[in-house]
Design an enzyme around this catalytic site. Sequence first.
Site, PDB file in Angstrom:
ATOM      1  N   MET A 181      13.954   2.358  -5.238  1.00 46.27           N
ATOM      2  CA  MET A 181      12.815   2.780  -6.041  1.00 46.27           C
ATOM      3  C   MET A 181      11.506   2.894  -5.264  1.00 46.27           C
ATOM      4  O   MET A 181      10.449   3.100  -5.847  1.00 46.27           O
ATOM      5  CB  MET A 181      12.623   1.804  -7.215  1.00 46.27           C
ATOM      6  N   ILE A 241       9.389   5.061  -2.469  1.00 47.72           N
ATOM      7  CA  ILE A 241       9.388   6.403  -1.896  1.00 47.72           C
ATOM      8  C   ILE A 241       9.663   6.346  -0.392  1.00 47.72           C
ATOM      9  O   ILE A 241       9.039   5.580   0.346  1.00 47.72           O
ATOM     10  CB  ILE A 241       8.033   7.102  -2.144  1.00 47.72           C
ATOM     11  N   HIS A 276      21.419  11.281  -7.414  1.00 47.95           N
ATOM     12  CA  HIS A 276      20.483  11.509  -8.518  1.00 47.95           C
ATOM     13  C   HIS A 276      21.289  11.736  -9.798  1.00 47.95           C
ATOM     14  O   HIS A 276      22.256  12.504  -9.792  1.00 47.95           O
ATOM     15  CB  HIS A 276      19.594  12.725  -8.234  1.00 47.95           C
ATOM     16  N   GLY A 295      22.825  -2.386  -8.276  1.00 50.44           N
ATOM     17  CA  GLY A 295      23.703  -2.029  -7.172  1.00 50.44           C
ATOM     18  C   GLY A 295      25.077  -1.529  -7.576  1.00 50.44           C
ATOM     19  O   GLY A 295      26.049  -1.740  -6.851  1.00 50.44           O
ATOM     20  N   THR A 296      25.174  -0.828  -8.711  1.00 49.81           N
ATOM     21  CA  THR A 296      26.482  -0.316  -9.119  1.00 49.81           C
ATOM     22  C   THR A 296      26.985   0.756  -8.157  1.00 49.81           C
ATOM     23  O   THR A 296      28.185   0.824  -7.872  1.00 49.81           O
ATOM     24  CB  THR A 296      26.441   0.240 -10.552  1.00 49.81           C
ATOM     25  N   ASN A 297      26.101   1.591  -7.657  1.00 45.55           N
ATOM     26  CA  ASN A 297      26.527   2.589  -6.675  1.00 45.55           C
ATOM     27  C   ASN A 297      26.876   1.929  -5.339  1.00 45.55           C
ATOM     28  O   ASN A 297      27.782   2.386  -4.640  1.00 45.55           O
ATOM     29  CB  ASN A 297      25.449   3.665  -6.478  1.00 45.55           C
ATOM     30  N   ASN A 336      21.041  10.807  -0.894  1.00 43.71           N
ATOM     31  CA  ASN A 336      20.576  10.198  -2.143  1.00 43.71           C
ATOM     32  C   ASN A 336      21.485  10.617  -3.288  1.00 43.71           C
ATOM     33  O   ASN A 336      22.040  11.716  -3.284  1.00 43.71           O
ATOM     34  CB  ASN A 336      19.139  10.645  -2.438  1.00 43.71           C
TER      35      ASN A 336
END
Length: 214
Positions: free
Chosen positions: A91, A93, A110, A12-14, A108
């Site tokens: 993670m 879909i 990336h 959960g760093t983001n 999202n």
Amino acid sequence: MLKIAVLVSGGGTNLQALLDAQARGEIQNGQIACVISSNPDAYALTRAKNAGIPGETLSRKDFPSAEAYDHALLDLLDRYQTDLIVLAGFMTIIREPIVNRYSGRIINIHPALIPAFCGKGYYGLHVHEAALERGVKLTGATVHFVNEVCDGGPIILQKAVAVLPDDTPERLQRRVMEEAEWKLLPLAVSLFCEGRLSVQGNTVQILERKEGTA
């Protein structure tokens, strides 16, 4: 005030970058309403708890089918009256029913410069391993809208990060996070909540802030 659901699976760093930006008042007209994890042991849930934000677990293995999982996720999003979904290392879909319901409202992050090193199989450390194997001089991060194509939605923001001669996948991953991901994602969420993202075809335009707004 738009309600934001952040979907996570790991550390959960983001998510923490979003929480910190919110605490600093950098996300205007938006607030994280819940954190949903596909992994009951994800440290991201601890981060949510520490911030006083509800955390929910929704693991795919607990459901008999992908369709049942879709329904459960939609019900959970509805419960929190979600306006924006942010995928921050999720993670599992995201399938068509969710994409269709929240069209233009899923973001999202990336860890590469799309269209490089993206699509099926390119996630987490695998992205940085591929970048080093290919020998690229620049990598980075991309924030994009989510559509039915994996990593194929309109690009909102990108930031390049130099690849250094002594990089390992782990070193590169950390630098991409620090220099790009943790800056881009809160900014993209803020722009969305301010109504400053205009999508035309596959192109996102960032609108000027209206006069009289913070």
